[in-house]
Design an enzyme around this catalytic site. Structure first.
Site, PDB file in Angstrom:
ATOM      1  N   SER A   2       0.744  -1.104  -0.040  1.00 48.29           N
ATOM      2  CA  SER A   2       0.045  -0.027  -0.139  1.00 48.29           C
ATOM      3  C   SER A   2       0.980   1.313  -0.067  1.00 48.29           C
ATOM      4  O   SER A   2       0.488   2.350  -0.678  1.00 48.29           O
ATOM      5  CB  SER A   2      -0.976   0.098   1.202  1.00 48.29           C
ATOM      6  N   ASP A  55      10.041   2.948  -0.629  1.00 46.87           N
ATOM      7  CA  ASP A  55       9.241   1.772  -0.365  1.00 46.87           C
ATOM      8  C   ASP A  55       8.759   1.555   1.202  1.00 46.87           C
ATOM      9  O   ASP A  55       9.037   2.534   1.977  1.00 46.87           O
ATOM     10  CB  ASP A  55      10.342   0.528  -0.476  1.00 46.87           C
ATOM     11  N   GLY A  56       7.822   0.670   1.430  1.00 49.35           N
ATOM     12  CA  GLY A  56       7.312   0.367   2.654  1.00 49.35           C
ATOM     13  C   GLY A  56       8.079  -0.580   3.356  1.00 49.35           C
ATOM     14  O   GLY A  56       9.254  -1.105   2.816  1.00 49.35           O
ATOM     15  N   ALA A  57       7.653  -0.987   4.671  1.00 47.80           N
ATOM     16  CA  ALA A  57       8.168  -2.038   5.247  1.00 47.80           C
ATOM     17  C   ALA A  57       7.068  -2.712   6.153  1.00 47.80           C
ATOM     18  O   ALA A  57       5.981  -2.186   6.377  1.00 47.80           O
ATOM     19  CB  ALA A  57       9.188  -1.617   6.405  1.00 47.80           C
ATOM     20  N   LYS A  68      10.515  -7.282   5.187  1.00 47.34           N
ATOM     21  CA  LYS A  68       9.831  -7.243   3.797  1.00 47.34           C
ATOM     22  C   LYS A  68       9.424  -8.354   3.319  1.00 47.34           C
ATOM     23  O   LYS A  68      10.053  -9.202   3.583  1.00 47.34           O
ATOM     24  CB  LYS A  68      10.351  -6.119   2.928  1.00 47.34           C
ATOM     25  N   GLU A  77      12.653  -6.195  -4.741  1.00 47.34           N
ATOM     26  CA  GLU A  77      12.802  -4.857  -3.661  1.00 47.34           C
ATOM     27  C   GLU A  77      14.141  -4.844  -3.121  1.00 47.34           C
ATOM     28  O   GLU A  77      14.728  -3.509  -3.109  1.00 47.34           O
ATOM     29  CB  GLU A  77      11.555  -5.037  -2.443  1.00 47.34           C
TER      30      GLU A  77
END
Length: 216
Positions: A2, A55-57, A68, A77
């Site tokens: 997301s 990026d997210g985590a 991740k 990633e």
């Protein structure tokens, strides 16, 4: 995930307003979304360096180690993070944990032919059953963009009995190396000492920027 989706949408709006950039996608889903906004996507084989990756985590610990791979794109990633001069990670308060594996298992990407072999070897290290094969919504093995499977592993055994003030980074690093030495393991979801900046959204709506490491 997301976070990447929101970032791509925001970047896409800037591109449509005249901002110029080129990008490399970490998943087929991200590439498809970027294309809808007209963001130019480069082939990974044409790129030697990426200026910045956002990026997210799934989890971040107090030493800024990260897990991740909840979305299954951990190999791409990590590859692109390794290519990046700066790797910027965006999270909210829910992603902070006292130790990795607290809220989600460690994803390990494996060649399909090897999944039970790797699973058995990890279970032997742990002394109990800690790994399950990730299954999709149709009841079949989840398949990554690289055509591989994912093992989700409970890693609580790594820290069990260790003092709470003890650094966990070397423990995670040692286990990561054990996993990478197993025939059939493609990559793990450990992203250890890799983040340049972590941007954390707080419950009061504010942002907290953490400079973890200067860019090389």
């Amino acid at each position: 995930g997301s976070t990447a989706k929101y970032f791509i949408e925001a970047l896409g709006e800037k591109v449509q307003q005249g901002f110029h950039c080129t990008a490399v996608a970490t998943s087929e889903t991200s590439a498809t979304l970027a294309a809808t906004y007209g963001i130019p996507i480069l082939d990974i084989h044409s790129v030697n360096r990426v200026d910045v990756t956002v990026d997210g985590a799934d989890e971040v610990d107090p030493e800024y180690n990260i897990i991740k791979g909840g979305g299954g794109a951990l190999f791409r990633e990590k590859l692109i993070a390794k290519l990046s001069s700066r790797w910027v990670v965006i999270v909210d308060e829910s992603k902070w944990v006292s130790q990795l594996g607290q809220k989600m298992p460690l994803p390990v990407e494996v060649v399909p032919f090897s999944w039970s072999f790797v699973q058995n070897n990890i279970n032997l290290i742990a002394g109990r059953s800690v790994c399950t094969l990730r299954i999709n919504g149709q009841g079949s093995p989840f398949v990554t963009d690289n055509g591989n499977y994912i093992l989700d592993c409970d890693i609580s055994f790594l820290i069990a009995g260790k003092p709470s003030h003890h650094s966990h980074t070397s423990i995670y690093q040692s286990f990561h190396e054990q996993l990478k030495a197993m025939t059939g393991v493609v990559e793990t979801g450990f992203f250890l000492s890799m983040a340049s900046i972590i941007i954390s959204g707080e419950s009061n709506g504010s942002l907290r920027d953490i400079l973890v490491a200067d860019s090389p």
